[in-house]
Scaffold this motif. Structure first.
Motif, mmCIF file in Angstrom:
data_model
loop_
_atom_site.group_PDB
_atom_site.id
_atom_site.type_symbol
_atom_site.label_atom_id
_atom_site.label_comp_id
_atom_site.label_asym_id
_atom_site.label_seq_id
_atom_site.Cartn_x
_atom_site.Cartn_y
_atom_site.Cartn_z
ATOM 1 N N HIS A 67 4.955 0.405 0.240
ATOM 2 C CA HIS A 67 5.192 -0.531 1.348
ATOM 3 C C HIS A 67 4.665 -1.926 1.051
ATOM 4 O O HIS A 67 3.499 -2.090 0.708
ATOM 5 C CB HIS A 67 4.493 -0.009 2.616
ATOM 6 C CG HIS A 67 4.760 1.427 2.891
ATOM 7 N ND1 HIS A 67 5.951 1.873 3.414
ATOM 8 C CD2 HIS A 67 4.001 2.541 2.683
ATOM 9 C CE1 HIS A 67 5.905 3.191 3.532
ATOM 10 N NE2 HIS A 67 4.733 3.618 3.089
ATOM 11 N N ASN A 121 0.846 -1.201 0.000
ATOM 12 C CA ASN A 121 0.000 0.000 0.000
ATOM 13 C C ASN A 121 0.870 1.235 0.000
ATOM 14 O O ASN A 121 2.090 1.166 0.169
ATOM 15 C CB ASN A 121 -0.938 -0.016 1.213
ATOM 16 C CG ASN A 121 -0.242 0.436 2.470
ATOM 17 O OD1 ASN A 121 -0.280 1.609 2.830
ATOM 18 N ND2 ASN A 121 0.459 -0.483 3.138
ATOM 19 N N ASN A 122 0.226 2.349 -0.184
ATOM 20 C CA ASN A 122 0.943 3.600 -0.323
ATOM 21 C C ASN A 122 0.813 4.485 0.914
ATOM 22 O O ASN A 122 1.261 5.623 0.904
ATOM 23 C CB ASN A 122 0.380 4.334 -1.552
ATOM 24 C CG ASN A 122 1.441 5.165 -2.202
ATOM 25 O OD1 ASN A 122 2.614 5.041 -1.860
ATOM 26 N ND2 ASN A 122 1.041 6.022 -3.118
ATOM 27 N N GLU A 123 0.165 3.986 1.934
ATOM 28 C CA GLU A 123 -0.102 4.785 3.132
ATOM 29 C C GLU A 123 0.975 4.640 4.200
ATOM 30 O O GLU A 123 1.557 5.605 4.650
ATOM 31 C CB GLU A 123 -1.412 4.318 3.762
ATOM 32 C CG GLU A 123 -2.680 5.125 3.532
ATOM 33 C CD GLU A 123 -2.545 6.623 3.500
ATOM 34 O OE1 GLU A 123 -2.331 7.223 4.567
ATOM 35 O OE2 GLU A 123 -2.660 7.203 2.408
ATOM 36 N N ARG A 124 1.173 3.373 4.604
ATOM 37 C CA ARG A 124 2.131 3.131 5.692
ATOM 38 C C ARG A 124 2.641 1.687 5.654
ATOM 39 O O ARG A 124 1.980 0.797 5.102
ATOM 40 C CB ARG A 124 1.487 3.399 7.053
ATOM 41 C CG ARG A 124 0.209 2.619 7.275
ATOM 42 C CD ARG A 124 -0.443 2.975 8.610
ATOM 43 N NE ARG A 124 -1.791 2.425 8.670
ATOM 44 C CZ ARG A 124 -2.900 3.111 8.415
ATOM 45 N NH1 ARG A 124 -2.822 4.390 8.073
ATOM 46 N NH2 ARG A 124 -4.085 2.535 8.499
ATOM 47 N N ASP A 184 -5.921 2.282 -1.330
ATOM 48 C CA ASP A 184 -4.593 2.572 -0.781
ATOM 49 C C ASP A 184 -3.577 1.530 -1.216
ATOM 50 O O ASP A 184 -2.374 1.780 -1.194
ATOM 51 C CB ASP A 184 -4.655 2.582 0.752
ATOM 52 C CG ASP A 184 -5.613 3.641 1.267
ATOM 53 O OD1 ASP A 184 -5.455 4.810 0.873
ATOM 54 O OD2 ASP A 184 -6.536 3.296 2.035
ATOM 55 N N LEU A 210 -7.417 0.743 5.898
ATOM 56 C CA LEU A 210 -6.807 0.845 4.561
ATOM 57 C C LEU A 210 -7.726 0.216 3.513
ATOM 58 O O LEU A 210 -8.259 -0.875 3.711
ATOM 59 C CB LEU A 210 -5.446 0.142 4.519
ATOM 60 C CG LEU A 210 -4.280 0.791 5.256
ATOM 61 C CD1 LEU A 210 -2.990 0.022 4.975
ATOM 62 C CD2 LEU A 210 -4.095 2.248 4.841
ATOM 63 N N LYS A 211 -7.881 0.924 2.399
ATOM 64 C CA LYS A 211 -8.701 0.391 1.299
ATOM 65 C C LYS A 211 -7.804 -0.506 0.454
ATOM 66 O O LYS A 211 -6.831 -0.041 -0.144
ATOM 67 C CB LYS A 211 -9.254 1.536 0.447
ATOM 68 C CG LYS A 211 -10.367 2.316 1.152
ATOM 69 C CD LYS A 211 -10.911 3.392 0.259
ATOM 70 C CE LYS A 211 -10.091 4.599 0.353
ATOM 71 N NZ LYS A 211 -9.990 5.729 -0.241
ATOM 72 N N GLY A 213 -5.596 6.863 -5.982
ATOM 73 C CA GLY A 213 -6.120 6.877 -4.608
ATOM 74 C C GLY A 213 -7.499 6.271 -4.438
ATOM 75 O O GLY A 213 -8.121 6.430 -3.392
ATOM 76 N N ASP A 245 -1.880 -1.977 11.703
ATOM 77 C CA ASP A 245 -1.516 -1.035 10.637
ATOM 78 C C ASP A 245 -2.440 -1.128 9.430
ATOM 79 O O ASP A 245 -2.472 -0.230 8.586
ATOM 80 C CB ASP A 245 -0.069 -1.282 10.180
ATOM 81 C CG ASP A 245 0.930 -0.982 11.285
ATOM 82 O OD1 ASP A 245 0.664 -0.061 12.076
ATOM 83 O OD2 ASP A 245 1.957 -1.681 11.352
ATOM 84 N N ALA A 255 2.950 1.741 -4.983
ATOM 85 C CA ALA A 255 2.675 1.315 -3.601
ATOM 86 C C ALA A 255 4.016 1.078 -2.915
ATOM 87 O O ALA A 255 4.716 0.126 -3.221
ATOM 88 C CB ALA A 255 1.836 0.048 -3.594
#
Ligand code: BDP
Length: 326
Positions: free
Chosen positions: A227, A154-157, A207, A168-169, A204, A164, A225
């Motif tokens: 992570h 994903n691209n968030e965390r 995620d 998240l989508k 977007g 975690d 992405a």
């Protein structure tokens, strides 16, 4: 998109049958679809299969692979195969559940303990019976291929623990099991066709997604992405299927050749797969892409127990048999 291609094999075989017998010298060009492109193990294995058939028949039977999803999404390709407009397709078992319900036992998280366990199940009695069951959906199941393990990106965390994933989508394949699976882990599972995953992450809409290392790299998902965590929550086998409508019209000899070549394609794909996974991981690491490998899977396994209970209850004895395969 229009992806109707003249069903060549059907017409050639039909000509033979109209004349009262199979015409042995008629050329048979088997069209086979895949969402992956050249160089991907599934595609290369089917090309290899085509090469064998061609060698064995002096070019009378061959396979033409239509890769990169040009024939549409997997669900659509399967529909084309069912009606005989396309002879063959290689798809994930993820989309086979609606045809043979029991296949969903393979679509549950943390069912297979290892690649070896999966091979033993798919190559043994259980896997063979499920492939044969595709018959009722107008398909001839020719064999399984290795799709490795699927993990979250994903691209968030960075995902270092199950918490975690909260909110998240995450894009999943078209099957409600996968939505429930992600939701059970705290994320928000969204079904999106494979060919739209890259753009969906980039813009977007989601995620992230979940897949194996070769797919992440070959389809450039790793570029959008940042992570990747090896949760390895799913091991969904892949299958390649032939149109029963077309297959039934082939001579016994040709059917046997196709089955023999399929068996060799299965083994070839496994070999190619192992090499590809190693190269994909090395390439990402060399490019400085962080892959989190050290992750405690226990909370992920526990969180998805309800999903295994909910769906697995229906196939309790099958699930027990799978677990008992050593
Ligand atoms: C890949 C499979 C492919 C699926 C895709 C997906 O090889 O069959 O369509 O994942 O996530 O790993 O849709």
């Amino acid at each position: 998109m229009q992806y109707f291609i003249k069903p060549l094999a059907v017409s050639l075989v039909t000509i033979g049958l109209i004349c009262g017998q199979a015409v042995a010298s008629e050329k048979i060009v088997i069209k086979s679809g895949d969402v992956h492109g050249d160089g991907y193990p599934t595609v290369e294995a089917i090309k290899y299969m085509g090469g064998l058939l061609s060698d064995w028949t002096d070019g009378r039977i061959s396979i033409k692979v239509f890769g990169g999803g040009v024939l549409g999404a997997e669900k659509e390709m399967v529909e084309q195969v069912q009606i005989g407009a396309l002879e063959m397709a290689r798809v994930s078992v993820g989309v086979a559940g609606p045809i043979v319900d029991e296949f969903n036992a393979f679509n549950l998280p943390f069912v297979f303990r290892s690649a070896d366990h999966m091979y033993k199940v798919t190559e043994g009695e259980i896997g063979t019976e499920l492939l044969e069951g595709l018959d009722k959906g107008g398909l001839v199941g020719l064999g399984y291929m290795d799709g490795g393990s699927r993990s979250f990106y994903n691209n968030e965390r960075a995902i270092t623990k199950i918490e975690d994933l909260a909110g998240l989508k995450i894009r999943v394949m078209g099957n409600p099991i996968f939505v429930d699976m992600v939701n059970a882990m705290g994320g928000n599972g969204i079904q999106i066709p494979f060919t739209e995953v890259y753009t969906s992450i980039q813009t977007g809409v989601v995620d992230g997604a979940e897949n194996n290392p070769p797919t992440l790299i070959e389809h450039q998902h790793w570029k959008v992405a940042k992570h990747y965590t090896l949760t390895e929550h799913l091991m969904v086998p892949e299958i390649f299927v032939f149109s029963k409508r077309v297959f039934d019209k082939l001579s016994d000899e040709d059917q046997a050749l196709i089955r023999k070549a399929s068996r060799l394609a299965v083994l070839k794909q496994r070999e190619l797969w192992k090499a590809k996974v190693g190269v994909a991981v090395e390439k990402m690491q060399a490019a400085g892409y962080a892959i989190i490998t050290d992750i405690d899977k226990t909370p992920f396994i526990e969180a998805t127990q309800d999903v295994r209970n909910k769906y697995g209850a229906k196939w309790k004895s099958l699930m027990d048999k799978v677990a008992a395969v050593k």
